[in-house]
Design a protein around this motif. Structure first.
Motif, PDB file in Angstrom:
ATOM      1  N   HIS A 194      12.074 112.694   4.941  1.00 24.38           N
ATOM      2  CA  HIS A 194      13.097 112.302   3.962  1.00 24.38           C
ATOM      3  C   HIS A 194      12.594 112.670   2.571  1.00 24.38           C
ATOM      4  O   HIS A 194      11.429 113.061   2.413  1.00 24.38           O
ATOM      5  CB  HIS A 194      13.453 110.810   4.080  1.00 24.38           C
ATOM      6  CG  HIS A 194      12.277 109.864   4.086  1.00 24.38           C
ATOM      7  ND1 HIS A 194      12.413 108.507   4.162  1.00 24.38           N
ATOM      8  CD2 HIS A 194      10.933 110.073   4.002  1.00 24.38           C
ATOM      9  CE1 HIS A 194      11.216 107.932   4.140  1.00 24.38           C
ATOM     10  NE2 HIS A 194      10.307 108.863   4.048  1.00 24.38           N
ATOM     11  N   SER A 196      12.426 110.540   0.163  1.00 28.16           N
ATOM     12  CA  SER A 196      11.914 109.322  -0.479  1.00 28.16           C
ATOM     13  C   SER A 196      10.471 109.423  -1.004  1.00 28.16           C
ATOM     14  O   SER A 196      10.157 108.781  -2.017  1.00 28.16           O
ATOM     15  CB  SER A 196      12.056 108.135   0.477  1.00 28.16           C
ATOM     16  OG  SER A 196      13.381 108.031   0.947  1.00 28.16           O
ATOM     17  N   GLN A 199       9.977 109.713  -4.654  1.00 23.92           N
ATOM     18  CA  GLN A 199      10.052 108.503  -5.499  1.00 23.92           C
ATOM     19  C   GLN A 199       8.659 108.109  -5.957  1.00 23.92           C
ATOM     20  O   GLN A 199       8.412 107.887  -7.144  1.00 23.92           O
ATOM     21  CB  GLN A 199      10.626 107.315  -4.706  1.00 23.92           C
ATOM     22  CG  GLN A 199      12.102 107.410  -4.350  1.00 23.92           C
ATOM     23  CD  GLN A 199      12.602 106.102  -3.732  1.00 23.92           C
ATOM     24  OE1 GLN A 199      12.082 105.017  -3.993  1.00 23.92           O
ATOM     25  NE2 GLN A 199      13.630 106.194  -2.900  1.00 23.92           N
ATOM     26  N   ARG A 220      13.059 116.942  10.860  1.00 18.88           N
ATOM     27  CA  ARG A 220      12.834 115.952  11.920  1.00 18.88           C
ATOM     28  C   ARG A 220      12.851 116.664  13.262  1.00 18.88           C
ATOM     29  O   ARG A 220      13.443 117.734  13.393  1.00 18.88           O
ATOM     30  CB  ARG A 220      13.917 114.864  11.901  1.00 18.88           C
ATOM     31  CG  ARG A 220      13.717 113.913  10.737  1.00 18.88           C
ATOM     32  CD  ARG A 220      14.667 112.753  10.737  1.00 18.88           C
ATOM     33  NE  ARG A 220      14.711 112.220   9.365  1.00 18.88           N
ATOM     34  CZ  ARG A 220      15.567 111.327   8.925  1.00 18.88           C
ATOM     35  NH1 ARG A 220      16.458 110.811   9.748  1.00 18.88           N
ATOM     36  NH2 ARG A 220      15.536 110.913   7.677  1.00 18.88           N
ATOM     37  N   GLN A 234      18.600 116.567   1.865  1.00 15.57           N
ATOM     38  CA  GLN A 234      18.916 115.233   1.359  1.00 15.57           C
ATOM     39  C   GLN A 234      18.996 115.242  -0.161  1.00 15.57           C
ATOM     40  O   GLN A 234      18.465 116.145  -0.824  1.00 15.57           O
ATOM     41  CB  GLN A 234      17.831 114.227   1.780  1.00 15.57           C
ATOM     42  CG  GLN A 234      17.908 113.840   3.240  1.00 15.57           C
ATOM     43  CD  GLN A 234      17.018 112.654   3.579  1.00 15.57           C
ATOM     44  OE1 GLN A 234      16.040 112.373   2.870  1.00 15.57           O
ATOM     45  NE2 GLN A 234      17.346 111.950   4.646  1.00 15.57           N
ATOM     46  N   GLU A 236      18.193 112.256  -2.990  1.00 15.08           N
ATOM     47  CA  GLU A 236      17.643 110.925  -3.170  1.00 15.08           C
ATOM     48  C   GLU A 236      17.898 110.507  -4.608  1.00 15.08           C
ATOM     49  O   GLU A 236      17.979 111.363  -5.491  1.00 15.08           O
ATOM     50  CB  GLU A 236      16.119 111.049  -2.940  1.00 15.08           C
ATOM     51  CG  GLU A 236      15.356 109.780  -2.958  1.00 15.08           C
ATOM     52  CD  GLU A 236      15.270 109.184  -1.555  1.00 15.08           C
ATOM     53  OE1 GLU A 236      15.609 109.878  -0.575  1.00 15.08           O
ATOM     54  OE2 GLU A 236      14.864 108.020  -1.469  1.00 15.08           O
ATOM     55  N   THR A 277      13.338  99.286   0.767  1.00 13.22           N
ATOM     56  CA  THR A 277      14.301  98.583  -0.083  1.00 13.22           C
ATOM     57  C   THR A 277      14.573  97.198   0.491  1.00 13.22           C
ATOM     58  O   THR A 277      14.532  96.983   1.700  1.00 13.22           O
ATOM     59  CB  THR A 277      15.643  99.346  -0.186  1.00 13.22           C
ATOM     60  OG1 THR A 277      16.013  99.813   1.104  1.00 13.22           O
ATOM     61  CG2 THR A 277      15.550 100.520  -1.143  1.00 13.22           C
ATOM     62  N   ALA A 340      17.494 102.393  -5.253  1.00 13.17           N
ATOM     63  CA  ALA A 340      17.279 103.740  -4.710  1.00 13.17           C
ATOM     64  C   ALA A 340      18.385 104.022  -3.707  1.00 13.17           C
ATOM     65  O   ALA A 340      19.024 103.102  -3.190  1.00 13.17           O
ATOM     66  CB  ALA A 340      15.913 103.829  -4.038  1.00 13.17           C
TER      67      ALA A 340
HETATM   68  N1  DAH Z   1      15.186 107.804   3.399  1.00 11.05           N
HETATM   69  C1  DAH Z   1      16.333 107.288   4.120  1.00 11.05           C
HETATM   70  C2  DAH Z   1      16.600 108.204   5.342  1.00 11.05           C
HETATM   71  O1  DAH Z   1      16.196 109.326   5.351  1.00 11.05           O
HETATM   72  C3  DAH Z   1      17.555 107.234   3.253  1.00 11.05           C
HETATM   73  C4  DAH Z   1      17.435 106.210   2.191  1.00 11.05           C
HETATM   74  C5  DAH Z   1      17.859 104.917   2.432  1.00 11.05           C
HETATM   75  C6  DAH Z   1      16.876 106.505   0.968  1.00 11.05           C
HETATM   76  C7  DAH Z   1      17.756 103.932   1.469  1.00 11.05           C
HETATM   77  C8  DAH Z   1      16.768 105.536  -0.024  1.00 11.05           C
HETATM   78  C9  DAH Z   1      17.222 104.229   0.256  1.00 11.05           C
HETATM   79  O2  DAH Z   1      16.227 105.781  -1.216  1.00 11.05           O
HETATM   80  O3  DAH Z   1      17.112 103.304  -0.708  1.00 11.05           O
HETATM   81  O4  DAH Z   1      17.231 107.782   6.261  1.00 11.05           O
END
Ligand code: DAH
Length: 373
Positions: A194, A196, A199, A220, A234, A236, A277, A340
């Motif tokens: 992801h 993330s 961040q 993945r 994605q 973010e 989160t 986020a």
């Molecule tokens: N990283 C999560 C995914 O790939 C998606 C995601 C969910 C990102 C909640 C976020 C968040 O920043 O707050 O499924």
């Protein structure tokens, strides 16, 4: 080595794409080896001679192709013919003009000939979607941040509050780089699953307040099908400041969805869970295809599965445990808060362009992609 025309037995779109691609590469290889006019003429004749030239040989196979493959085959062949004559003629003119080239042996330059028109490319629909979504947030004052596709376990999982044995690390989901098992877990390399981790990487570099959107590819361990791909995209988002609330999250995302999908869409938030989160939610937008009714003139609305709602993203308030990892750069969880979110650009592009098979975006068939050029 001179190219020989393969005997076609498989007429699927994939096989045609490959066969015609090989032919193009072979021609270029042959042209690269040409050092004199007579060699150039030999290549030209081998490919373009009416009698038994490569193009003629392929053309002969068109006649014996199965009926339902003829149209595609014909299109590929026409395109190849154009390519072959353009490359061969173009190469000829290229050597004429090259300093110290074969100008002498190829005769004089005809400056009245038209130039070689190179086709102009266009933005891929997924990247276009991603850029347009980022632009919505940029207009709200967000900046773009990026990070590496090859990540460590630390950024992809640990610093995002995934417990040590979380199933997402399972090789069934995550693609790991080979030969890493002698390293401590947090240093092991993988393809990020992801966006993330960016961040954390950005919070390490930039002190709060921060407002960023992060576009990028992720991987993945999913076999490709109409709605899955081992590589996808994605977007973010992260906002951290003093006194950021869940109300800010809802207001920001609701505004962004109205900007992106049109001012009549509504948003709905449903409780969910993500390790990074707390609280977490999934956000749905009212179906912009059926207007939220779940029905279309033609029958039930498929994209929203007749529910009137389409799931767009995951979101939530940044977990204090995540801030602990970047505390030293000003992210004291007692002083700052943030939200986020993360969404899939590919799925949004499928919905937006009304495409029903994700693989079409990745097969590289220009006839499909140029619809949006
Ligand atoms: N990283 C999560 C995914 O790939 C998606 C995601 C969910 C990102 C909640 C976020 C968040 O920043 O707050 O499924």
């Amino acid at each position: 080595m001179a190219y020989t025309v393969p005997k076609l037995t498989d007429y699927s779109a994939e096989s045609l794409l490959k066969t015609f691609g090989h032919a193009k590469l072979a021609l270029r290889d042959e042209l690269h080896e040409v050092t004199s006019e007579s060699e150039w003429k030999a290549v030209r004749d081998r490919w373009m001679a009416r009698k038994n030239g490569v193009l003629t040989q392929i053309n002969d196979q068109l006649r014996t192709a199965p009926k339902d493959a003829k149209r595609d085959f014909g299109q590929y062949l026409n395109e190849l013919k154009q390519y072959v004559s353009q490359e061969i003629e173009g190469w000829n003119r290229f050597v004429e003009n090259a300093p110290g080239g074969l100008a002498g042996s190829l005769g004089s330059v005809d400056i009245s000939l038209p130039g070689i028109r190179r086709p102009i490319g266009a933005e891929h629909p997924i990247l276009k979607t991603s850029r347009e979504m980022c632009a919505v947030f940029q207009r709200l004052g967000y900046s773009i941040a990026e990070g590496p596709v090859i990540e460590t376990d630390y950024y992809n999982f640990e610093a995002l509050n995934f417990p040590p044995n979380h199933p997402a690390r399972d090789t069934q989901d995550t693609l790991f780089i080979a030969g890493q098992s002698s390293k401590p877990q947090r240093e092991r390399l993988l393809l990020r699953t992801h966006t993330s981790p960016v961040q954390i990487r950005t919070m390490e570099k930039i002190r709060p307040p921060i407002r960023i959107v992060i576009p990028g590819t992720v991987h993945r361990n999913d076999p490709p099908d109409a709605s899955h791909s081992p590589m996808f995209h994605q977007i973010e988002g992260l906002a951290v400041d003093t006194n950021i609330t869940f109300g800010d999250l809802k207001g920001t995302l609701d505004h962004a969805m109205k900007e992106f999908f049109g001012s009549s869409v509504k948003t709905s938030f449903r409780p969910s869970f993500f390790p990074f989160t707390e609280p977490s939610a999934e956000m749905f937008v009212s179906c912009f295809i059926c207007g939220g009714s779940g029905r279309r003139e033609s029958g039930p609305c498929r994209p929203c599965k007749q529910t009137g709602w389409i799931e767009i993203l995951g979101c939530g308030m940044v977990d204090p445990n995540v801030f602990e990892f970047v505390k030293d750069n000003g992210y004291d969880p007692r002083k700052v808060s943030g939200f986020a979110f993360g969404m899939g650009a590919d799925r949004i592009a499928l919905l937006k362009y009304g495409v029903d098979d994700l693989q079409l975006f990745f097969n590289g068939d220009v006839r499909f992609l140029q619809q949006w050029a």
